[in-house]
Design a protein around this motif. Structure first.
Motif, PDB file in Angstrom:
ATOM      1  N   UNK A 144       0.809  -1.209   0.000  1.00 35.33           N
ATOM      2  CA  UNK A 144       0.000   0.000   0.000  1.00 35.33           C
ATOM      3  C   UNK A 144       0.840   1.256   0.000  1.00 35.33           C
ATOM      4  N   UNK A 145       0.235   2.338   0.491  1.00 37.26           N
ATOM      5  CA  UNK A 145       0.820   3.661   0.368  1.00 37.26           C
ATOM      6  C   UNK A 145       0.492   4.492   1.600  1.00 37.26           C
ATOM      7  N   UNK A 180       6.523  -3.999  -0.909  1.00 37.01           N
ATOM      8  CA  UNK A 180       7.875  -4.540  -0.682  1.00 37.01           C
ATOM      9  C   UNK A 180       8.799  -4.273  -1.863  1.00 37.01           C
ATOM     10  N   UNK A 181       8.239  -4.209  -3.098  1.00 34.62           N
ATOM     11  CA  UNK A 181       9.117  -4.006  -4.247  1.00 34.62           C
ATOM     12  C   UNK A 181       9.811  -2.638  -4.191  1.00 34.62           C
ATOM     13  N   UNK A 236      15.018  -4.903  -2.122  1.00 32.61           N
ATOM     14  CA  UNK A 236      16.392  -5.128  -2.609  1.00 32.61           C
ATOM     15  C   UNK A 236      17.416  -4.372  -1.766  1.00 32.61           C
ATOM     16  N   UNK A 237      17.028  -3.226  -1.227  1.00 32.35           N
ATOM     17  CA  UNK A 237      17.963  -2.416  -0.425  1.00 32.35           C
ATOM     18  C   UNK A 237      17.838  -2.672   1.073  1.00 32.35           C
ATOM     19  N   UNK A 238      16.629  -2.934   1.540  1.00 34.86           N
ATOM     20  CA  UNK A 238      16.410  -3.009   2.991  1.00 34.86           C
ATOM     21  C   UNK A 238      15.787  -4.330   3.441  1.00 34.86           C
ATOM     22  N   UNK A 257      11.177  -2.433   6.729  1.00 43.11           N
ATOM     23  CA  UNK A 257      10.383  -1.305   6.227  1.00 43.11           C
ATOM     24  C   UNK A 257      10.621  -0.027   7.040  1.00 43.11           C
ATOM     25  N   UNK A 258      10.717  -0.121   8.389  1.00 45.72           N
ATOM     26  CA  UNK A 258      10.969   1.116   9.155  1.00 45.72           C
ATOM     27  C   UNK A 258      12.268   1.818   8.759  1.00 45.72           C
TER      28      UNK A 258
END
Ligand SMILES: [Fe+2]
Length: 262
Positions: A180-181, A222-223, A227-229, A233-234
């Motif tokens: 989501x956003x 997640x996309x 790849x970086x984290x 997510x936080x």
């Protein structure tokens, strides 16, 4: 303030809480947003003997794909923009061929296919194109810092402080379950005088369909960060707020929103 401005909520079949109040309504969003241009290239490509009209183009981010490094890698951008965003464009162009939607702007397709929460098939692709165009504009190389001028004044009026707004945005982005956003949005007709609010939305849903004008968004699919984290997510949200967000872009969008609402 943010969600507190909402008079009541009604759960929809897709799980989204539609904020109902005196200023609700897709029609108002449509009229407020109608002047914004959407890409309608009308370019054509030939596949074998058939000609397919490509109504919408894949718009590139307003900076090179490696410009947000080290905070958001070129690898992430090449997949996120080059694969995911591209797929939404390709899929929508296929879905609208031969339908009445071919003649409409992207915003009108988003609002019409939302259909009061009963999503029509092209909604997800159309909204994801709109959301991603908006997301790229919400960031810039050397972003972060603090807003100023009219934007800061409104933030302090409606949230109490810039720090409080950041807290609400971080919380919305962190607690959106699944894909989501998180958004900062402008309410053109607030019942309590507060024009700014934070909204979170699932999947492809955005504030346009609720009658609000988006000012800023954080993609928490997640996309956007895996790849970086990976699953952190936080950490991604913190980097977005501290190193990537473009308050200049938010200020410019606020100016347009206020003019549209006047
Ligand atoms: Fe995304």
């Amino acid at each position: 303030m943010a969600t507190a401005t909402v008079a009541a909520t009604a759960p929809l079949s897709n799980g989204f809480l539609l904020r109902r109040g005196p200023n609700e309504g897709a029609k108002s969003a449509r009229s407020l947003q109608r002047t914004k241009n959407q890409r309608q290239s009308a370019s054509s490509r030939r596949f074998g003997a058939a000609v397919i009209t490509a109504k919408f183009d894949l718009k590139p981010p307003p900076y090179p794909l490696n410009a947000l490094e080290p905070h958001m890698s070129a690898n992430t951008l090449s997949f996120h923009w080059g694969k995911h965003h591209r797929a939404y464009v390709d899929n929508l162009n296929k879905q609208i061929v031969g339908t009445e939607l071919e003649a409409k702007s992207l915003e009108d397709i988003v609002i019409q296919t939302y259909n009061d929460g009963d999503l029509l098939p092209p909604f997800n692709n159309a909204a994801q194109i709109w959301n991603h165009d908006f997301f790229w504009e919400s960031m810039k190389p050397g972003g972060g810092g603090k807003p100023s001028g009219e934007l800061l004044k409104l933030i302090e009026r409606d949230f109490g402080s810039f720090e409080k707004l950041c807290e609400e945005l971080r919380a919305a982005a962190a607690t959106q379950f699944g894909s989501g956003w998180a958004w900062l949005a402008f309410n053109p007709r607030p019942s309590d005088g507060k024009e700014l609010l934070v909204v979170k939305s699932p999947n492809a849903v955005n504030p346009l369909v609720l009658g609000y004008i988006p000012l800023l968004t954080i993609d928490v699919w997640e996309h956007a960060y895996y790849l970086d984290y990976q699953n952190r997510r936080p950490d991604y949200i913190s980097i977005f707020m501290e190193k990537l967000v473009s308050w200049d872009a938010v200020s410019a969008k606020l100016e347009v929103a206020k003019a549209q609402a006047a």
